[in-house]
Design a protein around this motif. Structure first.
Motif, PDB file in Angstrom:
ATOM      1  N   ASP A 157      -0.455  -4.294   5.355  1.00  0.00           N
ATOM      2  CA  ASP A 157       1.000  -4.195   5.442  1.00  0.00           C
ATOM      3  C   ASP A 157       1.528  -4.042   4.014  1.00  0.00           C
ATOM      4  O   ASP A 157       1.388  -4.955   3.201  1.00  0.00           O
ATOM      5  CB  ASP A 157       1.554  -5.464   6.088  1.00  0.00           C
ATOM      6  CG  ASP A 157       3.076  -5.497   6.159  1.00  0.00           C
ATOM      7  OD1 ASP A 157       3.741  -4.712   5.448  1.00  0.00           O
ATOM      8  OD2 ASP A 157       3.607  -6.317   6.921  1.00  0.00           O
ATOM      9  N   PRO A 158       2.131  -2.895   3.665  1.00  0.00           N
ATOM     10  CA  PRO A 158       2.565  -2.675   2.280  1.00  0.00           C
ATOM     11  C   PRO A 158       3.490  -3.759   1.739  1.00  0.00           C
ATOM     12  O   PRO A 158       3.329  -4.204   0.602  1.00  0.00           O
ATOM     13  CB  PRO A 158       3.262  -1.313   2.345  1.00  0.00           C
ATOM     14  CG  PRO A 158       2.611  -0.611   3.486  1.00  0.00           C
ATOM     15  CD  PRO A 158       2.351  -1.690   4.493  1.00  0.00           C
ATOM     16  N   GLY A 197       1.075  11.331   5.279  1.00  0.00           N
ATOM     17  CA  GLY A 197       1.302  10.450   6.420  1.00  0.00           C
ATOM     18  C   GLY A 197       2.547  10.816   7.185  1.00  0.00           C
ATOM     19  O   GLY A 197       3.195  11.835   6.910  1.00  0.00           O
ATOM     20  N   GLN A 224       2.427   5.578   2.684  1.00  0.00           N
ATOM     21  CA  GLN A 224       2.605   4.301   3.365  1.00  0.00           C
ATOM     22  C   GLN A 224       3.635   3.432   2.648  1.00  0.00           C
ATOM     23  O   GLN A 224       4.455   2.760   3.279  1.00  0.00           O
ATOM     24  CB  GLN A 224       1.261   3.565   3.443  1.00  0.00           C
ATOM     25  CG  GLN A 224       0.239   4.248   4.338  1.00  0.00           C
ATOM     26  CD  GLN A 224      -1.155   3.639   4.204  1.00  0.00           C
ATOM     27  OE1 GLN A 224      -1.409   2.816   3.315  1.00  0.00           O
ATOM     28  NE2 GLN A 224      -2.064   4.049   5.075  1.00  0.00           N
ATOM     29  N   ARG A 226      -2.044   9.305   0.519  1.00  0.00           N
ATOM     30  CA  ARG A 226      -1.961   8.533   1.758  1.00  0.00           C
ATOM     31  C   ARG A 226      -1.319   7.174   1.499  1.00  0.00           C
ATOM     32  O   ARG A 226      -0.425   6.737   2.229  1.00  0.00           O
ATOM     33  CB  ARG A 226      -3.340   8.344   2.373  1.00  0.00           C
ATOM     34  CG  ARG A 226      -3.307   7.635   3.733  1.00  0.00           C
ATOM     35  CD  ARG A 226      -4.716   7.355   4.230  1.00  0.00           C
ATOM     36  NE  ARG A 226      -5.551   8.553   4.236  1.00  0.00           N
ATOM     37  CZ  ARG A 226      -6.854   8.556   4.462  1.00  0.00           C
ATOM     38  NH1 ARG A 226      -7.488   7.416   4.695  1.00  0.00           N
ATOM     39  NH2 ARG A 226      -7.531   9.680   4.450  1.00  0.00           N
TER      40      ARG A 226
END
Length: 295
Positions: A211-212, A267, A238, A234
């Motif tokens: 989870d960023p 993404g 995110q 990528r």
């Protein structure tokens, strides 16, 4: 190098022939005019500005992180990205960023690293670019000590499966332990291998993924509030989608590559494009160095 934005009094004066000495050089720009290190003032460009190589101290001042707000408690983490793109949007050429970079770009790259507490990078970029530990640089030693930082930034690798070669120097001989950001569902044998190699595993997700927002908080909890990400596309996608990116330092390379190379961010697209504010724009030998902040 010359500063295109914001325009300072000194820059404006020189652009119209009013100044005797120039300001920008080969790495990035400073906020004031100054003579060349050899006292000659450098070489004048077609617009009347003088070109010279900026000192690392000037670069550090130009790219300084925001100062903490007094009385606001613990400093809030600030995540900036540093990426390079060609004119036609390619973030790489044949899988690597080096062919579309330049000496000036690498000078900015090194300065941004030297300012950071931790460098966040995706596992695929670690594999493709052959990442090594960040090194200590004598030129920044005093500044880092004064800012309460260690001798070099930690590398924080974002990975789901931990499919990494833990025999590499990134894990076996860093100045500060390499961090592994992963999910709670990561393969236990790979977690054990990472820890055996000396890496510190940080759980930043409930499942397999990371989870960023939780990753940024976890790094801040470890004292890493000045954060830098170098992608890849990528991971940057995110971070953009999770709305945790505060700043983008984008080098626009004066090259065309065609092909099907990735953009700087990949993404799924965001529902509503997020606007960023231009903070500064520098130029050197056709390369543009832009700095955008979330508005």
């Amino acid at each position: 190098m010359r500063r295109l934005f914001p325009v300072t009094d000194e820059t404006a004066a020189q652009a119209f022939g009013g100044g005797a000495e120039g300001e920008e050089g080969h790495g990035a720009a400073a906020a004031h005019a100054a003579p060349a290190p050899d006292g000659t003032g450098g070489s004048a460009g077609a617009d009347g500005l003088v070109n010279r190589e900026w000192s690392l101290a000037e670069l550090a001042a130009a790219y300084a992180y925001p100062e903490p707000v007094p009385g606001a408690g613990a400093p809030r983490p600030w995540l900036r990205a540093n990426m390079v793109s060609t004119l036609d949007g390619a973030a790489q050429h044949e899988g690597h960023s080096q062919p579309i970079s330049s000496a000036a770009d690498m000078r900015v790259f090194g300065t941004l690293r030297a300012l950071a507490d931790a460098i966040v990078v995706g596992a695929e970029t670690v594999r493709q670019e052959g990442y090594r530990p960040a090194r200590a640089r004598a030129e920044f030693a005093e500044a880092r000590k004064g800012a309460g930082q260690g001798p070099a930034p930690a590398i924080a690798v974002v990975t789901t499966g931990l499919e990494l070669d833990f025999s590499l120097p990134l894990f076996t001989s860093p100045l500060v332990p390499t961090l592994i950001l992963t999910g709670a569902g990561a393969p236990p044998d790979r977690v054990a291998a990472a820890e055996k190699a000396g890496a510190r595993v940080v759980v930043a997700g409930d499942g397999m993924g990371v989870d960023p927002a939780r990753a940024v908080r976890a790094l801040a909890d470890l004292g890493h509030t000045r954060l830098l990400t170098e992608g890849g596309p990528r991971l940057l996608g995110q971070l953009v989608a999770a709305e945790v990116l505060d700043e983008l330092c984008l080098t626009v390379s004066p090259m065309l590559t065609a092909g099907d190379a990735q953009r700087i961010a990949g993404g799924p697209s965001v529902a509503v494009p997020r606007r960023f504010e231009l903070m500064s724009l520098l130029e050197d030998d056709g390369f543009l160095f832009s700095r955008y902040r979330r508005s």
